[in-house]
Write a protein that holds these residues in place. Structure first.
Motif, short mmCIF file in Angstrom:
data_model
loop_
_atom_site.label_atom_id
_atom_site.label_comp_id
_atom_site.label_asym_id
_atom_site.label_seq_id
_atom_site.Cartn_x
_atom_site.Cartn_y
_atom_site.Cartn_z
N ARG A 181 0.84 -1.21 0.00
CA ARG A 181 0.00 0.00 0.00
C ARG A 181 0.87 1.25 0.00
N ASP A 182 0.43 2.24 -0.76
CA ASP A 182 1.17 3.49 -0.78
C ASP A 182 0.47 4.51 0.12
N ARG A 183 1.00 5.70 0.14
CA ARG A 183 0.51 6.74 1.05
C ARG A 183 -0.94 7.12 0.74
N PHE A 184 -1.29 7.17 -0.54
CA PHE A 184 -2.66 7.55 -0.92
C PHE A 184 -3.67 6.56 -0.34
N GLU A 185 -3.39 5.28 -0.48
CA GLU A 185 -4.32 4.26 0.02
C GLU A 185 -4.43 4.29 1.54
N ARG A 186 -3.31 4.45 2.21
CA ARG A 186 -3.35 4.48 3.67
C ARG A 186 -4.11 5.71 4.18
N THR A 187 -3.92 6.84 3.49
CA THR A 187 -4.66 8.05 3.88
C THR A 187 -6.15 7.87 3.64
N ALA A 188 -6.50 7.28 2.50
CA ALA A 188 -7.92 7.03 2.19
C ALA A 188 -8.54 6.12 3.24
N LEU A 189 -7.80 5.11 3.67
CA LEU A 189 -8.30 4.18 4.68
C LEU A 189 -8.53 4.89 6.02
N LYS A 190 -7.59 5.75 6.40
CA LYS A 190 -7.73 6.47 7.68
C LYS A 190 -8.91 7.45 7.65
N ILE A 191 -9.06 8.14 6.52
CA ILE A 191 -10.19 9.07 6.39
C ILE A 191 -11.51 8.29 6.43
N THR A 192 -11.54 7.16 5.71
CA THR A 192 -12.74 6.33 5.70
C THR A 192 -13.06 5.80 7.09
N GLY A 193 -12.04 5.31 7.77
CA GLY A 193 -12.24 4.79 9.13
C GLY A 193 -12.77 5.84 10.08
N THR A 194 -12.20 7.04 10.00
CA THR A 194 -12.67 8.14 10.86
C THR A 194 -14.11 8.50 10.55
N ALA A 195 -14.45 8.54 9.27
CA ALA A 195 -15.83 8.86 8.86
C ALA A 195 -16.80 7.80 9.38
N PHE A 196 -16.40 6.54 9.33
CA PHE A 196 -17.26 5.48 9.85
C PHE A 196 -17.50 5.64 11.35
N TYR A 197 -16.47 5.96 12.08
CA TYR A 197 -16.62 6.14 13.54
C TYR A 197 -17.55 7.31 13.86
N ILE A 198 -17.42 8.40 13.10
CA ILE A 198 -18.31 9.55 13.30
C ILE A 198 -19.75 9.14 12.99
N LEU A 199 -19.92 8.37 11.92
CA LEU A 199 -21.25 7.89 11.56
C LEU A 199 -21.84 7.03 12.67
N VAL A 200 -21.03 6.16 13.25
CA VAL A 200 -21.50 5.29 14.33
C VAL A 200 -22.06 6.11 15.49
N VAL A 201 -21.31 7.13 15.90
CA VAL A 201 -21.76 7.98 17.00
C VAL A 201 -23.08 8.64 16.65
N GLY A 202 -23.18 9.18 15.44
CA GLY A 202 -24.41 9.84 15.02
C GLY A 202 -25.60 8.90 14.98
N LEU A 203 -25.39 7.68 14.47
CA LEU A 203 -26.48 6.72 14.37
C LEU A 203 -26.93 6.23 15.74
#
Length: 209
Positions: free
Chosen positions: A73-95
């Protein structure tokens, strides 16, 4: 054009289709969920937008492994994964917070018919994508593409939860069923977020097995 090149082009096309479909599904689901006051449908649509970020990382991954199947994995993929993971956690709290509030106040959706329709379409399309991605992954003997196919199965599971909660409410008007379905979506969003961070911090591809 060699067979492998054709297969990688197919894998990339499937990744692009997944992104486009999730954008459309997200727009329709959040709009109708808001209009019908269905938290489960609204949350489902929000999850679709987050999947778009993940899809961009997958599309990039396909191009990378086409050039070098053994690359990490390169930097772009790892960054995308971290952003996605953070967004999922925020969604969990909201739901979770919204579900508890709706249960506390006794709020019920106006209708969940669109939840039934959208989830049924999503199950059909996502299951087809899973089958196609697995076929391409097996023919290429590509662990990354097979892992992506396995992760797409989570979208099928979430669609099934939306279908069940929307269907039961539409038929029987059972109180809180929409909120309970939302909590089910929150569970899968949490697991997806957790897996995103695990993958961002390693070079392993297996997920959602």
């Amino acid at each position: 054009m060699t067979q492998d090149v054709k297969l990688y082009k197919t894998a990339f096309a499937l990744a692009l289709f997944t992104i486009i479909y999730n954008v459309a599904e997200g727009i329709v689901s959040t709009y109708l969920g808001f209009e019908d006051e269905s938290l489960a449908l609204f949350g489902f649509g929000t999850d679709s937008f987050i999947e778009v970020i993940s899809g961009l990382g997958i599309a990039h991954m396909v191009l990378r492994i086409q050039k070098n199947p053994e690359s990490d994995r390169d930097r772009f993929e790892r960054t995308a994964l971290k952003i996605t993971g953070t967004a999922f956690y925020i969604l969990v709290v909201g739901l979770v917070v919204s579900s508890i509030y709706n249960i506390w106040t006794g709020h019920k959706p106006l209708t969940t018919l669109w939840g039934v329709i959208i989830s049924s379409i999503s199950i059909l399309i996502m299951w087809t994508l899973v089958w196609w991605k697995r076929k391409v992954g097996r023919e290429l003997d590509s662990a990354p593409i097979l892992a992506d196919a396995n992760c797409t199965m989570v979208c099928v599971y979430m669609s099934i939860i939306l279908l069940m909660s929307s269907g039961v409410y539409e038929l029987f008007k059972i109180p809180y069923i929409d909120s309970l379905g939302t909590l089910g979506l929150a569970y899968f969003a949490f697991t997806e977020g957790k897996e995103c961070f695990e993958k961002a911090n390693s070079d392993k591809y297996c997920c959602c097995d």
